[in-house]
Design an enzyme around this catalytic site. Structure first.
Site, PDB file in Angstrom:
ATOM      1  N   PHE A 155       0.624  -1.315  -0.214  1.00 59.42           N
ATOM      2  CA  PHE A 155      -0.596  -0.106  -0.323  1.00 59.42           C
ATOM      3  C   PHE A 155       1.215   0.951   0.152  1.00 59.42           C
ATOM      4  O   PHE A 155       1.903   1.191   0.995  1.00 59.42           O
ATOM      5  CB  PHE A 155      -0.943  -0.347   1.663  1.00 59.42           C
ATOM      6  CG  PHE A 155      -2.137  -0.838   1.157  1.00 59.42           C
ATOM      7  CD1 PHE A 155      -3.067  -1.344   1.066  1.00 59.42           C
ATOM      8  CD2 PHE A 155      -1.315  -2.063   1.918  1.00 59.42           C
ATOM      9  CE1 PHE A 155      -3.967  -2.075   0.750  1.00 59.42           C
ATOM     10  CE2 PHE A 155      -1.924  -3.395   1.680  1.00 59.42           C
ATOM     11  CZ  PHE A 155      -3.649  -2.919   0.655  1.00 59.42           C
ATOM     12  N   ALA A 167       3.144   6.284   5.138  1.00 56.92           N
ATOM     13  CA  ALA A 167       2.264   6.007   6.201  1.00 56.92           C
ATOM     14  C   ALA A 167       2.488   7.103   7.056  1.00 56.92           C
ATOM     15  O   ALA A 167       1.611   7.674   7.920  1.00 56.92           O
ATOM     16  CB  ALA A 167       2.684   4.723   6.481  1.00 56.92           C
ATOM     17  N   VAL A 211       2.049  -1.644   4.364  1.00 60.05           N
ATOM     18  CA  VAL A 211       1.566  -0.392   4.432  1.00 60.05           C
ATOM     19  C   VAL A 211       3.579   0.563   4.313  1.00 60.05           C
ATOM     20  O   VAL A 211       4.609   0.406   5.383  1.00 60.05           O
ATOM     21  CB  VAL A 211       1.850   0.108   5.504  1.00 60.05           C
ATOM     22  CG1 VAL A 211       1.119   1.739   5.385  1.00 60.05           C
ATOM     23  CG2 VAL A 211       0.145  -0.511   5.815  1.00 60.05           C
ATOM     24  N   CYS A 212       3.684   1.349   3.492  1.00 58.08           N
ATOM     25  CA  CYS A 212       4.674   2.028   2.882  1.00 58.08           C
ATOM     26  C   CYS A 212       5.133   2.611   4.503  1.00 58.08           C
ATOM     27  O   CYS A 212       4.968   3.377   5.128  1.00 58.08           O
ATOM     28  CB  CYS A 212       4.693   2.182   2.158  1.00 58.08           C
ATOM     29  SG  CYS A 212       6.107   3.934   2.307  1.00 58.08           S
ATOM     30  N   VAL A 213       6.444   3.139   4.888  1.00 55.25           N
ATOM     31  CA  VAL A 213       6.482   3.587   6.219  1.00 55.25           C
ATOM     32  C   VAL A 213       6.711   4.869   5.908  1.00 55.25           C
ATOM     33  O   VAL A 213       5.470   5.513   6.871  1.00 55.25           O
ATOM     34  CB  VAL A 213       7.792   3.401   6.708  1.00 55.25           C
ATOM     35  CG1 VAL A 213       8.864   3.485   5.763  1.00 55.25           C
ATOM     36  CG2 VAL A 213       7.917   3.894   8.477  1.00 55.25           C
TER      37      VAL A 213
END
Lengths: 133, 98, 135
Positions: A39, A85, A80-82
């Site tokens: 994501f 995010a 989820v891409c840090v």
């Protein structure tokens, strides 16, 4: 066949996450493997445990969780891409603690990790399919 | 290759850009608002040749949701999500024209 | 297990109206560490990502166009720019930033990373790709 999926849009704003979910579900039902869903951009909002749609609407976050996409060790492969995010206020417990923020909103079916996970998914999967706007 | 297009050509040039560089063996699948390109309209000529070669698909659920089932251009093939998965398997690299 | 795949990053939007351009560049910078065969394509309004003379002082956003200059140092030196997209927008190669790399196979000679290509050339390049990431 081993698929990877990239989702670039938030739920409810754009159909991309619905289409990606339906695609992933159909792939699994037809004997394929979803090795990772990554994501990115506003797509990180698909992981919010604070999501509360009205009862007569679909629950996009729970839909993703229902696919139970994990690696062999049981770690979530809804990633989820840090960077994306943190920019958008999507935090797991560890990021919240690290940044002295109270509360966290990453649904437990997801995990936060780096962009390298997207590239790795591209390398290790047979096909990577992008859903975006 | 499988090229997916999710925009109407009345909104954005994604289909035109895709058609500009599609090679002789690749196919196009319309999804989301891209299925508007599968309807018979003033821009249908863009895909008429490809459709006649059996290389244009549209996602059935999206077609039905938009009320255009009876308005499809000639030679458009409908697929469900499992058919979408099959297209990705058969045609190799997937390219999204968003 | 040195699997090398061909990765294409397809950029079709300009830099600041949406987040796609900058976050695409962030992926490309990470991708450099994976030693894959990386190409970038700039089509449609994507060509504006690499035009010379961008100045964001008036909009309060980061001018990340300078970061494209770093790509050459990461061995990312195939930036394909659509000739037709440039022409449609009244642009030419001279409007594009002079992005370069040093060719280790040619005594570190400085060469341009920018390759202006026609639709037909792009068609052939796209056909070779294993993974295409669209932004």
């Amino acid at each position: 066949m081993k698929f990877a999926i990239q989702v670039n849009e938030g739920p409810y704003q754009h159909q991309a996450s619905d289409t990606a979910f339906q695609f992933a579900k159909a792939a699994i039902e037809n004997g394929h493997e979803i090795m990772r869903v990554f994501f990115y951009h506003d797509g990180v909002n698909n992981a919010s445990s604070f999501t509360l749609p009205p009862q007569d609407d679909r629950h996009v976050v729970n839909n993703w969780a229902s696919l139970d996409i994990k690696d062999a060790d049981g770690n979530p492969e809804l990633v989820v891409c840090v960077a994306a995010a943190l920019r958008r206020g999507m935090l797991d417990e560890s990021e919240a603690t690290k940044n002295s923020i109270e509360g966290n909103n990453l649904h437990p079916a997801f995990r936060i990790s780096g962009l390298g996970q997207l590239i790795e998914a591209g390398i290790q999967s047979d096909r990577l399919v992008v859903f975006g706007d | 290759m499988l090229h997916t297009v999710n925009k109407s050509s009345f909104e954005r040039n994604s289909l035109q850009s895709c058609v500009n560089i599609i090679d002789d063996t690749s196919v196009i699948l319309f999804i989301e608002d891209g299925v508007i390109n599968a309807a018979n309209n003033s821009k249908s000529s863009m895909i008429a040749d490809l459709a006649a070669q059996g290389r244009v698909f549209a996602l059935q659920g999206d077609v039905e949701a938009r009320g255009i089932s009876s308005k499809l251009a000639d030679n458009i093939k409908l697929v469900d999500y499992a058919g979408f998965v099959d297209l990705v398997v058969e045609h190799g690299t997937a390219v999204s024209w968003v | 297990m040195a699997t090398t795949k061909k990765f294409m990053y397809l950029n079709r939007r300009s830099s600041f109206g949406t987040v796609y351009a900058i976050e695409s560049l962030e992926v490309v910078l990470i991708a450099a560490a994976f030693e894959q065969d990386v190409s970038l394509a700039f089509i449609d309004d994507g060509v504006y990502q690499i035009v010379e003379g961008q100045n964001t002082d008036g909009i309060g956003m980061k001018n990340f166009s300078k970061t494209f200059h770093a790509l050459g140092d990461y061995d990312i030196n195939k930036l394909y720019v659509s000739k037709e997209s440039l022409e449609e927008r009244g642009l030419s190669e001279s409007d594009i930033m002079p992005l370069v790399y040093e060719d280790e196979d040619d005594d570190w000679a400085e060469k341009s990373s920018i390759k202006v290509v026609s639709n037909d050339e792009l068609k052939a390049i796209m056909s070779e790709q294993d993974v295409c990431l669209s932004f």
